[in-house]
Design an enzyme around this catalytic site. Structure first.
Site, mmCIF file in Angstrom:
data_model
loop_
_atom_site.group_PDB
_atom_site.id
_atom_site.type_symbol
_atom_site.label_atom_id
_atom_site.label_comp_id
_atom_site.label_asym_id
_atom_site.label_seq_id
_atom_site.Cartn_x
_atom_site.Cartn_y
_atom_site.Cartn_z
ATOM 1 N N ASP A 383 4.118 41.833 113.406
ATOM 2 C CA ASP A 383 5.122 42.325 112.350
ATOM 3 C C ASP A 383 3.796 42.089 111.027
ATOM 4 O O ASP A 383 2.543 41.211 111.203
ATOM 5 C CB ASP A 383 6.480 41.992 112.027
ATOM 6 C CG ASP A 383 6.765 42.701 110.876
ATOM 7 O OD1 ASP A 383 6.487 42.741 109.640
ATOM 8 O OD2 ASP A 383 8.034 43.091 111.684
ATOM 9 N N HIS A 446 4.080 47.450 108.768
ATOM 10 C CA HIS A 446 4.208 45.669 109.037
ATOM 11 C C HIS A 446 3.228 45.810 109.821
ATOM 12 O O HIS A 446 3.479 44.618 111.289
ATOM 13 C CB HIS A 446 5.839 46.105 110.176
ATOM 14 C CG HIS A 446 6.838 45.573 108.925
ATOM 15 N ND1 HIS A 446 7.697 44.714 107.987
ATOM 16 C CD2 HIS A 446 7.501 47.241 108.331
ATOM 17 C CE1 HIS A 446 8.312 45.364 108.047
ATOM 18 N NE2 HIS A 446 8.709 46.499 107.985
ATOM 19 N N ASP A 509 8.969 52.341 110.566
ATOM 20 C CA ASP A 509 10.062 51.732 109.431
ATOM 21 C C ASP A 509 9.077 51.542 107.782
ATOM 22 O O ASP A 509 8.042 50.765 108.091
ATOM 23 C CB ASP A 509 11.265 50.373 109.730
ATOM 24 C CG ASP A 509 10.312 49.281 110.622
ATOM 25 O OD1 ASP A 509 9.792 49.184 110.725
ATOM 26 O OD2 ASP A 509 10.708 48.579 109.878
ATOM 27 N N GLU A 510 9.061 51.418 106.811
ATOM 28 C CA GLU A 510 9.501 51.080 105.991
ATOM 29 C C GLU A 510 7.710 50.980 105.575
ATOM 30 O O GLU A 510 7.424 50.189 104.798
ATOM 31 C CB GLU A 510 9.764 49.535 105.807
ATOM 32 C CG GLU A 510 11.271 49.671 106.272
ATOM 33 C CD GLU A 510 11.738 47.406 106.243
ATOM 34 O OE1 GLU A 510 12.109 47.760 105.022
ATOM 35 O OE2 GLU A 510 11.111 46.810 106.334
HETATM 36 C C1 ACM Z 1 14.565 48.021 110.230
HETATM 37 O O1 ACM Z 1 15.561 47.636 110.242
HETATM 38 N N1 ACM Z 1 13.078 47.621 109.386
HETATM 39 C C2 ACM Z 1 14.314 48.629 110.917
#
Ligand code: ACM
Ligand code: ZN
Length: 723
Positions: A383, A446, A509-510
């Site tokens: 991350d 991330h 994600d994100e």
């Molecule tokens: C997440 O909670 N960013 C998958």
């Protein structure tokens, strides 16, 4: 990195005699991180970022805390939960109550004196304080369940009250009376000898309440349970395990659980041995299905595969535990269980990036999950804050990105990574519990830890420091750079070799919220856009670069390693490759994620934020009291999750992949707190994932939960009690 190490060393070496302040707010962040010895003199605050929360989470080196001159009537729940270096505590003179688990697993605490003013010590308040040698109780507080359980180092317990304080039978669970001297006022010994809880110090009390009511013993509740009548099976006797070919592992597991529940057989009521027979029945409908039959002579478990047999054993273990008043019940009524899971993947996700989880602690998490028939552990290995897995091709990753100081306001040094040898050991260990290990490497967001080591992974090859706070970075892997694909290819090659699970998680994600912007001004990304026929120059079609990146990686994973890719669902994914697994996680977007999965013929894992984010507090004021604004997820909300989300049986059969609970670790700063966040919600989710709707009810679950939680307390497993 050098700068971080220097900062860490300067924190450690700051000269710190007792810091005397009225309130923790008088100390700055560095002083808190360096403090070993604090005396507080004011009226102590208890909610939010209170004096207690700051002492526990920010003063990570705290060895001695003097509250003797402070004004505080209630030490809050979890006040010093799992503070492993805390040795000495002086309690406030006006304290009236100590909350549940207030000193849970303070494994260096050496003595405690409870003032006369105290009226209540909460459940498990000092459980697991293994070095606690001396306890002095000056008044007559009521002592909660397991309040002084698992105190293997206790030598003297002095009670300056002629009337025995009210206790539960479990208050001193695990006390070795031969090693502990109980000192009570002259003439009051007889009263202590007769009082519940205290009688442990005069001989092991016969617990005549060790019952097993199967209908109130099992989580997750089985599909079918039928009482068959006749004499119950007495369990307090010698057991013999008979296992069919191919069940060597299950035989070892069976012997282990019998040893744990029946460590020494005292006064067997029945002379003959009981038999635990393990076999295979290929007529069962599901690989995880099993039947379990209790007769007067023993127990027979049959599974379609070894996995089914293992789940039968986990059920047997809960029958042996019975109502939880003791490690083991006396007898089990004759019965027949026929059971199989509703969903085939039941997962918990751990995040060793934000807070590293030492290898032995990681392993310890596995058997606890297995008890409740979870079969998948998902490791979030990289991350923005760290890279936690050895990659032989790129040793720089762990050398330069696995140690930092700080997680948000906690200026604590956090370091560590797993070697490939450890991960192989972990995979083998988890397999003994029929748990597969799914690794996750994030892309394209991330991924700051990797970018920090290899700046050429991001657009413009920027030098980016490792992140020490939560949130979302603007830096993404650059899809216009071939090095990105070379890097990911090499990393996934090694992962595919270490982790035999057919799944690999790619994050996802994100990255577009709003970070996909990173790609707009990058010449390499612009060139890629032209190559892909994208004519817009703003960010409106950046998602197509994400699609391009995922398609390339997915193709490699499928064709070279036979892996099924997984990723967190985002609305940026306008198309999903058929057969992939997407995770519905965002609050409020579950329906959209499900529809996208159905439309794209993909599978979907249910872990919606409203039900399954166990890193969020379970009740107002519960840990983590300070966070980035996490919503509350009560136990009931987790229990209410419908894994089919009202989409019907076709969806359930064709698209539903399973259920998962997440344990992101921005705020989880000790291994014990992983369990605290996970349980009891992970019990609710286990039932959601395993049990058919017809067997489930919230009221029934609460009844069945009670013995499970008692057993957890007895075994020293912490969980949130705020439900
Ligand atoms: C997440 O909670 N960013 C998958
Ligand atoms: Zn770029």
């Amino acid at each position: 990195m050098k700068r971080l190490l220097t900062l860490a060393m300067s924190l450690l070496s700051l000269s710190v005699t007792a810091q005397t302040v009225a309130s923790m707010n008088e100390l700055n962040a560095v002083q808190k991180a360096a403090a070993t010895n604090v005396k507080l003199t004011g009226k102590l605050s208890t909610g939010g970022n209170s004096d207690f929360r700051q002492l526990r989470d920010l003063c990570y080196q705290l060895r001695s805390i003097d509250l003797g001159s402070a004004d505080c009537e209630a030490i809050p729940n979890n006040a010093f939960h799992s503070r492993h270096v805390l040795e000495q505590v002086v309690l406030p003179e006006n304290v009236r109550s100590i909350g549940s688990q207030a000193f849970f697993a303070c494994t260096a605490l050496n003595s405690i004196e409870l003032p006369k003013t105290l009226t209540r010590v909460g459940d498990a308040a000092f459980s697991g304080c293994t070095k606690l040698r001396d306890i002095t109780i000056n008044g007559t507080p009521t002592l909660g369940e397991f309040a002084f359980a698992r105190l293997s180092g206790l030598r003297t317990l002095r009670v300056n009250s002629a009337v025995p304080p009210v206790t539960s039978a479990s208050t001193f669970e695990g006390i070795d009376r031969k090693k502990v001297k109980l000192v009570v006022p002259r003439g009051s010994e007889m009263k202590y000898r007769r009082a519940e809880g205290w009688n442990r110090f005069f001989g092991t009390p016969d617990n005549d309440n060790r019952l097993c009511n199967p209908a109130e013993a099992l989580v997750p509740v089985p599909a079918h349970l039928e009482m068959t009548g006749g004499n119950p099976l007495s369990v307090n006797r010698l057991w013999e395990v008979m296992a069919a070919d191919g069940l060597a592992n299950e035989c070892v597991q069976a012997e282990r659980l019998l040893r744990e529940r029946l460590p020494k057989i005292k006064n067997p009521v029945i002379a003959g041995k009981a038999t635990l027979t393990l076999g295979i029945d290929t007529s069962l409908a599901d690989d995880e299905a099993y039947t379990l039959v209790v007769s007067e002579k023993g127990v027979t478990i049959q599974g379609r595969t070894a996995r089914g047999v293992f789940y039968g054993l986990m059920t047997f273990d809960q029958l042996l535990r019975g109502n939880g008043t003791s490690v083991c019940c006396e007898s089990i009524p004759q019965l027949r269980i026929a059971d199989q899971p509703r969903t085939h993947i039941r997962e918990l996700m751990l995040d060793p990036c934000r807070t590293f989880i030492p290898f032995d602690e990681l392993k310890a998490f596995v058997p606890e999950m297995a008890r409740y028939k979870y079969n998948t552990i998902h490791l979030h290995l990289t991350d923005d804050q760290a890279w936690r897995i050895e990659i032989k091709k790129y040793p720089e990753l762990t050398a330069q990105a696995s140690a930092r100081v700080g997680m948000d306001d906690m200026m604590v040094p956090i370091s560590g990574y797993y070697t490939q040898k450890q991960m192989r050991e972990f995979v083998d260990y988890a397999a003994q519990y029929h748990i597969q290990v799914v690794p996750e490497i994030e892309m394209p967001g991330h991924e700051v830890a990797a970018i920090h080591v290899f700046p050429e992974l991001t657009c413009g090859a920027k030098q980016v420091p490792i992140r020490t706070t939560c949130g979302v970075s603007n830096e993404l892997l650059c899809p216009g750079s071939e090095f990105t694909f070379e890097f990911l290819g090499n990393v996934f090659k090694e992962l595919a070799d270490i982790f035999p699970s057919p799944y690999i998680h790619l994050g996802g994600d994100e990255a577009g919220n709003p970070a996909l912007n990173c790609w707009t001004d990058c010449p390499k990304c612009q060139a890629l856009k032209r190559q892909l026929g994208i004519t817009t120059t703003d960010r409106s079609e950046n998602w197509r670069l994400q699609e391009y990146m995922f398609n390339r990686v997915i193709d490699t994973l499928r064709t070279k390693y036979g892996k099924t890719p997984m990723f967190w669902y985002e609305t940026d994914f306008k198309k999903i490759q058929p057969g992939c697994v997407t995770f519905a996680w965002r609050h409020g977007l579950t329906k959209r994620a499900l529809e996208a999965a159905v439309a794209n013929n993909a599978k979907i894992m249910l872990c919606p934020g409203e039900h399954c984010y166990f890193d969020y507090p379970m009740a107002p004021g519960d840990m983590p009291e300070v966070n980035w604004g996490m919503p509350i997820i009560p136990l009931k909300r987790t229990y209410e999750l419908d894994p089919a989300w009202g989409m019907g049986s076709d969806f359930e059969q064709n698209n539903l992949f399973g259920v998962a609970g997440t344990l992101w670790s921005e705020c989880i700063n000790t291994p014990e707190r992983i369990y605290y966040q996970a349980y009891p919600r992970a019990l609710a989710l286990a039932e959601v994932g395993w049990s058919p709707v017809a067997s489930r009810s919230w009221e029934g679950f609460l009844k069945r939960l009670s013995p499970v939680l008692k057993d957890m307390m007895r075994r020293g497993i912490t969980f949130s009690m705020q439900y």
